[in-house]
Every structure is written in structure tokens, then in C-alpha cells.
Write a protein that holds these residues in place. Structure first.
Motif, mmCIF file in Angstrom:
data_model
loop_
_atom_site.group_PDB
_atom_site.id
_atom_site.type_symbol
_atom_site.label_atom_id
_atom_site.label_comp_id
_atom_site.label_asym_id
_atom_site.label_seq_id
_atom_site.Cartn_x
_atom_site.Cartn_y
_atom_site.Cartn_z
ATOM 1 N N ARG A 127 30.781 61.516 59.019
ATOM 2 C CA ARG A 127 29.307 61.515 59.020
ATOM 3 C C ARG A 127 28.430 60.480 58.001
ATOM 4 O O ARG A 127 27.370 60.146 58.627
ATOM 5 N N HIS A 128 29.038 60.532 57.039
ATOM 6 C CA HIS A 128 28.321 59.280 56.171
ATOM 7 C C HIS A 128 28.224 57.952 56.596
ATOM 8 O O HIS A 128 27.352 57.205 56.514
ATOM 9 N N PHE A 129 29.302 57.558 57.176
ATOM 10 C CA PHE A 129 29.494 56.384 58.121
ATOM 11 C C PHE A 129 28.379 56.369 59.334
ATOM 12 O O PHE A 129 27.740 55.479 59.361
ATOM 13 N N ASP A 130 28.082 57.341 59.934
ATOM 14 C CA ASP A 130 26.910 57.651 60.910
ATOM 15 C C ASP A 130 25.665 57.320 60.271
ATOM 16 O O ASP A 130 24.846 56.388 60.703
ATOM 17 N N LEU B 261 25.022 55.442 57.497
ATOM 18 C CA LEU B 261 24.929 54.146 57.275
ATOM 19 C C LEU B 261 24.695 53.289 58.333
ATOM 20 O O LEU B 261 23.956 52.414 58.217
ATOM 21 N N ILE B 262 25.191 53.642 59.452
ATOM 22 C CA ILE B 262 25.063 52.653 60.781
ATOM 23 C C ILE B 262 23.518 53.058 61.141
ATOM 24 O O ILE B 262 22.999 51.979 61.628
ATOM 25 N N LEU B 263 23.067 54.236 61.066
ATOM 26 C CA LEU B 263 22.063 54.583 61.652
ATOM 27 C C LEU B 263 20.833 53.564 60.674
ATOM 28 O O LEU B 263 19.748 53.361 61.128
ATOM 29 N N VAL B 264 20.826 53.693 59.551
ATOM 30 C CA VAL B 264 20.149 52.694 58.641
ATOM 31 C C VAL B 264 20.150 51.301 59.084
ATOM 32 O O VAL B 264 19.287 50.680 59.319
ATOM 33 N N LEU B 265 21.254 50.912 59.065
ATOM 34 C CA LEU B 265 21.559 49.599 59.499
ATOM 35 C C LEU B 265 21.038 49.230 60.849
ATOM 36 O O LEU B 265 20.214 48.180 61.049
ATOM 37 N N LEU C 214 18.175 46.705 61.828
ATOM 38 C CA LEU C 214 18.458 45.605 62.833
ATOM 39 C C LEU C 214 17.525 45.495 64.083
ATOM 40 O O LEU C 214 17.180 44.460 64.319
#
Lengths: 407, 257, 250
Positions: C22-25, C27-31, C35
Motif C-alpha cells: 500500500r505504501h508503494f501505491d 508513492l506511485i500515486l504521488v509520482l 508526472l
């Protein structure tokens, strides 16, 4: 954080308050041959230098479109008289060319004469240096003379009411803003809700693994599908319904107006034939910052005339011996005694005389017009102003190739 | 490779109460904060000085307020780029293949943070300051490639995100086994493509010299920037590469509560 | 949300692995957020920007033709990634939300606060209704081909009616200088822009000599055709960019 940024902003603004605002607007970068041989401005004046928010400022002037239009510049088939201000701190409420109002662009005719009037309305307090200038399609902006305008008062007091053909009076400053914000807000809410619906569940690793395992069908539930079907129907219904309501609310709309304005030139003002000038040779003397022109002048008027001024690219070289009307606030571009003749005696009616005219001042260099001698097109252009003993003015526009002299 | 639990592998030092895989979170947030301060500062500087000193490139105050900023930016960016890239290279992992799954996962989080900071820098360059350029061209008469906004967007924002993108590329190449064994095509595209946006400044300025001085944003002379921007889509490939590897790594670990 | 049955079925992780995932999610959402603001906004600004920046560019011929055409690009590419690889039907909506947030920030801070343009003069257009429909058509059909044909057509056709409630009122006529103008034209005349003389506008070119005044529906249908092609092209472009290849050398 915001407080700190606000403090930084205050510091920077305070520092900026000590700077005199720039009085040049990039005009010096344009090649001299374009500035000298396209729009030849003169008699530019302003109604009042100090106004309050909502007050009007009127800029009037004249220009001649040079006959010797540079080959490297497209002909002025679309031109737009603009005002150089730092953003819309003033708005343009009226604009006239040869007395005719115009809002779009216009085709200008080389060799023709025009007068203009622009009425501005003060919007944001401050001290601004403003210029009229022409945007010439595919050529660039050609600046006219500028002056300082001081606007006092309160920006919040500015209003810009306009009456529509339907009789409604609107304020341009806020018209349609609430509607736009409302629709953008609504759709953003719906869009973000759709995103939230999906991102609130575990995303990348689990879904990737499910796809790899061939179980992707489980990733979209019947509820998801029901919501999608609602969106598929509801969004177009709302869109088309709102569109119909808008059409109903504003039944009399028209397309954007794209016509080129058609405005005839004035009766000739410059090069009327009363005074005829042929510049035989021009030398630019680099060390002396002096343009020396050998001109053959024929006086076809019924009065003795004297050369009073040579004007080019917004610069004015005045013959102090002759009587010249003053033009305020453009002093840094005016060489008050910068024009010298080898023979100051009036040219008599019917006389043809060859005169050596020297336009001398450092403004050739500071305004970067001396770059002419290093250009691919090194022809000079400008206006010569003659005055008779009754104060009548005669203007000629001439051009000639320039030879540099380095000694 | 031995299968272990996450608990047993918890050998790294936690920063505060952060989970082990988010050890770099504070640096990441700090990066966002620093970039925000830099760009908000530059915007405030523009607001304070652009109209007063930035309307004519031939004036002495233009040199004082804008060209000095330009040279300062160049020196700062070149120094930081050299320092950052050298650091990443000289502190590289000589044997990334020996990483434990947990350490590798943590580094994947760090790489994602690098790329996220890169995309934050791309935001300022490609969105805010790029479109702001259109606004500034409605005020200034174009007379130099170094306008008060170009100095921020072209000569600071573009090199800045290149610095960040290059750092992400180097981080991956020097610290992660999958990215060290082969050169990731999507990561390379995502870094080198937007780099070409900087190069397109030459086409833009050449076009404005030869064709027109006004600001028509959709003009073909701007499409070099556009094409460079498309390469941002390659970040999707990096995501897929990371997800594939990270799910593999997760499968090697035992579940822990 | 916790009762969503898909969540239970689709979550192979538990405990710390689930939290890590979930934390990876996040991070990717912010990225992804930054972007797609940065890159999609740049793409739009430099291809249809002038139509989107200014009221007096929002005409009935070119605006509804070019805007959907250039705004379907990133949504198609991002859909190909998020749907094909993660079954997330939100690529178009994500792109459009990012674009609008980026545009609004710039219109307020760069145009209004810096250079005094009224915000109503620089209102952006919205393609969010179109994007929502594009996303749900992809989800319901699970087909690139059907989405390219029906989704892209809907994407283009919904554009003008989505925006007319905002911009129709700016087409009310006024008499000015002895001629009729729209309020939008009047904005262009009154609020001074040094770099945008009237003649630069690409609006109302051509004569419409065949179909009288029916410019907008024709432009919209032509845009629908072009969007179908553009969608397909960008779907594949998105797939190509989302390559997972590793190279030996570059």
C-alpha cells in the motif's frame, strides 16, 4: 511556511520598490532597418500623465508606412496597433485608425499615411512606461515613442461594465467566472470521486499479480460495472442537458469575429510632392555617432522652407535653428540640437539645393541603431520635417544605403 | 536463497517509527520541500523584479538582476550535478547481486522516491513555468533568449530535472541488481527523452529569430518540447519493471503481521 | 470500501507485506500525479494551448477539432498501461484531473497574480466528462477497438456540449466600435497582450460554403474520426513506451 514565503515576498517587493521601472521594452533588439523602414511614427502624444483607477488616458499620433519596405519583411497585410504595458494594468477601451473604430487587424499600405487614437482605462495602480507599437505579422513589434503614466487609486475599485446587444450590463472583470468555477468544480469532484473509488483499494502489486495469474476478471466487480453504467448514461445526460439549458439561456450567440478591418489611408500627408527630397548618399561616422546625409531638396511650395527635424525609429534629431513643436516625455530619444546643416538659409520657393545634413548624437548607439552598418540590409529610412515661415509643416520620407566610416 | 520473515530481516535502522522500507522517507519529503522552496522563491523573485528590471535585455539592471541569476543558476546546477552524480557513482554498490531481498526492496522504494522527485521537478518545468512563459510573453517584447522567465524555465528548471532524472538513472544502475545487469530501456527513455527538451530550446530560439517574435504556443517550433515530453510515458515501463521485481522479492519473504 | 468483495479477492498480501504494498501505491500515486501534470500539461499547452488559454480563441471550428484530438493522447497511452497491466479504468480521468489542476494553478498564479489577466479570460476548457466516458467504455467493453471507435467518438462529441455551459455566455454579441463582437472578442481587444495580436488567432478559417452555419457539429464529427485514429496510435505508443526491456548497451 506560508508566513515565511509571505515575508520573503514582502522583502523582495520592498527591495523592488527602490528600482526605477524599465523604460525600454525590448525594441532595441529588432534590426534597425525594420525599425527605420516600416512604421514611421510621429506626433505621438498622451492626454495626461497622472490618472486614477478607472480614468481614461488617450494616446494619439500619426505614422507613415515606408515606401521602401524591407524585402526581408513580409508586407503589412495584417497589422495590429498594440500598447506595450506590463500586462493589462490598463485596458484598451477604444481604438481608431483614421477616425474609424477598429478591433481586429488591418492591412496597411506602404507609402500611405494614417493617424490613430487609442483610449486606455487605468486598471492597476503603479507607474508604467507605455508605448504604442505595431505588431506586424511575421515581422515583429515596431515600437513608437513611450512615456510614463502614473496610476493612483485602488485596484479593487476598477470596473469594466459593458452592455450586450440584449441590453444586459455585465462587468467584464467577473463575468462568467462563477459559472466556470462551478462547472470545473463539479466535474473535478466527479472525476476525483472516480479516481478515489479505484485508488482506495490495493493497487499495483496485488492487481499485477492477479493479472499474471489470469484472474483479472475478479478485479472489476459487479458494483464497479453498475457505477460505470450509471456514469455512461448520467454524464452525457448532464452534459447534453446543461448544454441545452445554456443554449436556452443564451439563444442569440454569434461566432468569434475574425474579419480583417478595412481602413483607407488618409489623403497623403507625407511625400505630397510639395517638397521633394532625394538623399544622394549617407555615411555613418562611427566615432562621432553621426549620420551624414547628402540630400537634394526641391522646394515646390510657395514659401521659403527650412529643415527642422529628422526622425527615424522613434529618434528625433532637431535643428535648433528652426522652430520645432516640442514633444514632451520622449526627451531621452530626442537630440534637441542634433541636426546640423551646411547651409541653414531657408530654401526658396522653386529652388533645388543640395544640402549636407548631419544627425549627430549618442542615441544612435544607445538605441542600437548604429547596428545598421552591420546588418544584411543597411538602408536607412526616416522622415524629414520642413517648416515654412507661416509654421506650415511638410514631411518627406526617404531612404538610402548607408556607408560606414570608421575614421 | 533462504526464505526468511520480514521480522527476522529487520536489521536496518529505522528512522523514527518508519517501516524499514521507508527509511528514506524523510529525505524524500525534504527533497519535495527544498524544491518547493526553490521554485516558490524563484516565482516570488520574478514577481518582485521582472516588471521593474526584466523588460529590456540591454539595460544594466537586466544584467544585475537576470543575467547574474542565470550565471548563478548555471554554476549552482553544474556543481550540484557533478557532486550528486559523482557521489552516486563513487558510492556505488560493487556487488548488488549479493543484496538480501529486503535490502533490495528498500532500494526499490528509494528509486521510486528518486523518480518521484524527478517528476516533481518535471511538474515545475513542464507545467507551471512552461505555461507561465506564455503569460510573460504577453508583457515583455521578446528581445533575448534569456527572458526573465526563460532564465527560470529553460536554464534552471530543465537542467534541474535532468539532474534529478540522471540521478535516478544512476541510482538504479549502481544499486539495484536488475538495473545493474541490464540497462533499463524505459528508465533510459524517461530520462533521456525529457533531456531532449533542453536541446529543443535551440530550435525554439532559432525559430523565434527567423519567424516571429510574438508568442503562438501551438507553433511547430515548440513541438520539439512536446516530443521530449512524450517520453515521460516510459515511466510506466519502469513501474512494470519494478512491480515485477518487487513482487518476486515479496514472494521470497515470509509473511509477517 | 472495506466491504468491497474485489478487495478481498484481489489482495494476496497480508500484514506487513500488505502495508508495504500500500505504501508503494501511495508513492506511485504521488509520482504519477506530478508526472502527468508536468508532461500532459506540456503536451497540451504546446499543441492546443492558445485555444485553451484565451477566450477569444475558443471558436466553433478549430477549438472542437483540435482540443479533443490532442487531449486524447496521454489518456489513451495511460489507459493502455493502467488497464492492460492493472485493470484500473482510470487512465483518462487521471490525466484530465492532472491537466486541469496544473492548468488552474498556472492560470491563477501566472496569468492573474503575476500579470493581472482576469481569470475568466483564461478559463481552461474541461474534458473531464469525455474522459469519464472514455474510462467507463474501456472498462465495460474491455476492448481497445471498441473504445477507440465508440469511446473516442464520445470523447470528441461530448467536448463542445461539455464546455458550452461555461463558454456560451462569452459568445453573446455586443456592439463595439460600430461592429458586432462577442464578449470573448472584446476580452481580446480590451485586456492588452503584447505577444498575442489578433491576427495570430487560428479561428474561423474557411468559408463553410457547403453547410451554412453548421460548423461545430462538423468539426466535432471530424474530430471524432481523428480521435479514433489518435486513440489507437497513442494506445500503442503507450504500450511501446511502457516496455520492460533491458538492453546490453545504449
Amino acid at each position: 511556511m506560508l508566513k515565511r514565503l509571505g515575508f520573503l515576498g514582502c522583502v523582495l517587493t520592498t527591495l523592488a520598490a527602490g528600482i526605477s521601472v524599465a523604460h525600454a521594452h525590448g525594441e532595441k533588439a529588432l534590426e534597425p532597418f525594420i525599425r527605420m523602414r516600416t512604421i514611421q511614427w510621429y506626433d505621438v502624444s498622451w492626454s495626461n500623465p497622472t490618472v486614477e483607477v478607472n480614468d481614461a488616458v488617450t494616446v494619439t499620433g500619426r505614422f507613415h508606412v515606408a515606401e521602401d519596405w524591407p524585402i526581408g519583411v513580409p508586407k503589412p497585410e495584417a497589422a495590429y496597433l498594440n500598447i506595450s504595458v506590463p500586462g493589462p494594468v490598463m485596458i484598451r477601451t477604444e481604438r481608431y485608425l483614421n477616425g474609424q473604430p477598429w478591433t481586429n487587424s488591418v492591412a496597411l499600405r506602404p507609402g500611405a499615411d494614417y493617424d490613430f487614437k487609442v483610449v486606455l482605462k487605468a486598471r492597476v495602480p503603479g507607474r508604467y512606461h507605455i508605448h504604442p507599437f505595431f505588431n506586424l505579422k511575421d515581422a515583429g513589434p515596431v515600437m513608437g515613442p513611450g512615456r510614463w503614466i502614473e496610476i493612483g487609486g485602488d485596484a479593487a475599485a476598477f470596473s469594466n461594465p459593458v452592455k450586450t446587444l440584449g441590453g444586459e450590463v455585465i462587468d467584464m472583470e467577473s463575468y462568467g467566472l462563477a459559472t466556470g468555477v462551478m462547472w470545473h468544480g463539479l466535474w473535478l469532484l466527479v472525476g476525483l470521486a472516480w479516481l478515489l473509488w479505484w485508488i482506495s483499494r490495493p493497487l499495483f502489486f496485488p492487481r499485477y499479480k492477479m493479472l499474471e495469474a489470469g484472474r483479472e476478471a475478479e478485479l472489476v466487480t459487479p458494483l464497479d460495472r453498475r457505477i460505470a453504467k450509471v456514469i455512461l448514461v448520467a454524464v452525457p445526460v448532464v452534459v447534453l442537458g446543461a448544454n441545452a439549458m445554456a443554449q436556452n439561456a443564451y439563444p442569440n450567440t454569434i461566432p468569434l469575429q475574425a474579419a480583417l478591418d478595412h481602413i483607407d489611408p488618409l489623403e497623403p500627408v507625407v511625400n505630397t510632392g510639395a517638397v521633394q527630397v532625394k538623399i544622394l548618399r549617407a555615411e555613418y561616422r562611427v566615432p562621432g555617432r553621426s549620420m551624414a546625409m547628402t540630400a537634394q531638396i526641391f522646394n515646390g511650395t510657395g514659401h521659403p522652407i527650412r529643415i527642422g527635424e529628422f526622425a527615424t525609429a522613434g529618434l528625433r534629431f532637431i535643428n535648433a535653428v528652426a522652430v520645432v513643436p516640442s514633444q514632451d516625455e520622449t526627451d531621452h530619444l530626442t537630440a534637441a540640437a542634433g541636426l546640423h546643416l551646411d547651409n541653414d538659409a531657408p530654401i526658396q520657393p522653386g529652388e533645388r539645393r543640395t544640402v549636407m545634413i548631419s544627425a549627430t548624437d549618442a542615441i544612435w548607439e544607445t538605441e542600437k541603431l548604429d547596428g545598421l552598418i552591420r546588418d544584411a540590409d543597411s538602408r536607412l529610412g526616416g522622415l524629414l520635417f520642413f517648416y515654412d515661415d507661416a509654421g506650415q509643416r511638410y514631411i518627406t520620407s526617404s531612404s538610402v544605403a548607408v556607408i560606414p566610416r570608421f575614421d | 536463497m533462504a526464505v526468511t520473515t520480514l521480522e527476522k530481516l529487520d536489521g536496518t535502522t529505522n528512522a523514527g517509527n518508519l517501516p524499514w522500507y521507508l527509511k528514506d522517507l524523510y529525505k524524500y519529503l525534504g527533497g519535495f520541500a527544498v524544491i518547493t522552496v526553490i521554485y516558490v522563491g524563484l516565482r516570488l523573485y520574478q514577481g518582485a523584479y521582472a516588471v521593474a528590471t526584466g523588460l529590456d535585455s540591454t539595460l544594466p539592471e537586466y544584467d544585475a538582476y537576470w543575467m547574474r541569476l542565470f550565471y548563478g543558476e548555471l554554476i549552482t546546477l553544474m556543481s550540484f550535478t557533478a557532486g550528486l552524480w559523482s557521489y552516486l557513482w563513487f558510492t556505488r554498490d560493487r556487488n548488488p547481486a549479493a543484496l538480501t531481498p529486503k535490502a533490495e526492496l528498500r532500494r526499490h522504494f528509494a528509486l521510486t522516491m528518486w523518480i518521484s522527485i524527478y517528476t516533481f521537478a518535471v511538474y515545475w518545468a513542464g507545467s507551471y513555468f512552461a505555461e507561465q512563459d506564455n503569460s510573460w510573453h504577453q508583457v515583455v517584447i521578446r528581445d533575448t533568449p534569456f527572458t526573465a522567465n526563460h532564465i527560470v524555465v529553460f536554464y534552471f528548471s530543465f537542467p534541474f530535472y535532468i539532474m534529478m532524472g540522471g540521478s535516478a538513472w544512476l541510482y538504479a544502475r549502481t544499486r539495484l541488481p536488475t538495473f545493474a545487469q541490464g540497462i533499463s530501456l524505459p528508465l533510459t527513455l524517461a530520462v533521456f527523452g525529457p533531456f531532449m527538451i533542453l536541446v529543443s530550446v535551440g530550435f525554439n530560439e532559432w525559430g523565434h529569430t527567423f519567424w516571429f517574435r510574438e508568442e503562438f504556443f501551438a507553433a511547430p517550433i515548440h513541438w520539439g518540447f512536446v516530443i521530449g515530453g512524450w517520453f515521460a510515458l516510459a515511466v510506466g515501463g519502469i513501474l512494470l519493471q519494478e512491480v515485477a521485481r518487487m513482487t518476486e522479492l515479496l514472494d521470497k519473504l515470509e509473511d509477517a503481521s | 470500501m472495506t466491504t468491497n468483495p474485489a478487495e478481498l479477492a484481489a489482495q494476496p498480501y497480508s500484514g506487513e507485506k500488505a502495508r508495504l504494498s500500500r505504501h508503494f501505491d501511495y508513492l506511485i500515486l504521488v509520482l504519477a500525479f506530478f508526472l502527468y501534470i508536468g508532461s500532459f500539461h506540456l503536451n497540451v499547452a504546446l499543441t492546443v494551448g492558445d485555444w485553451d488559454f484565451w477566450l477569444d480563441w475558443k471558436d466553433r471550428q478549430w477549438w472542437p477539432l483540435i482540443t479533443p484530438l490532442m487531449m486524447i493522447t496521454f489518456p489513451a497511452a495511460v489507459q493502455s498501461l493502467l488497464w492492460e497491466r492493472f485493470r484500473l479504468p482510470m487512465g483518462a480521468t487521471l490525466c484530465m484531473c492532472c491537466l486541469l489542476i496544473g492548468s488552474w494553478i498556472t492560470r491563477v498564479f501566472a496569468y492573474h497574480y503575476w500579470n493581472y489577466f482576469p481569470i475568466n479570460m483564461v478559463l481552461p476548457a474541461t474534458m473531464l466528462p469525455s474522459a469519464l466516458v472514455l474510462d467507463v467504455i474501456l472498462m465495460l467493453t474491455n476492448s481497445m477497438t471498441f473504445t477507440a471507435i465508440f469511446g473516442s467518438a464520445a470523447f470528441a462529441l461530448l467536448f463542445y456540449p461539455s464546455n458550452w455551459p461555461m463558454f456560451g455566455m462569452f459568445h453573446v454579441p455586443v456592439e463595439y466600435g460600430g461592429a458586432q463582437l462577442t464578449i470573448a472578442d472584446l476580452f481580446g481587444f480590451q485586456y492588452i497582450r503584447a505577444g498575442m495580436p489578433e491576427y495570430l488567432r487560428i479561428i474561423e478559417r474557411g468559408t463553410l460554403r457547403t453547410y451554412g452555419q453548421y460548423a461545430t457539429p462538423l468539426a466535432s464529427f471530424f474530430s471524432a474520426l481523428l480521435c479514433t485514429l489518435m486513440y489507437t496510435l497513442w494506445w500503442h505508443l503507450g504500450k511501446w513506451f511502457a516496455t520492460v526491456r533491458y538492453l546490453k548497451k545504449i
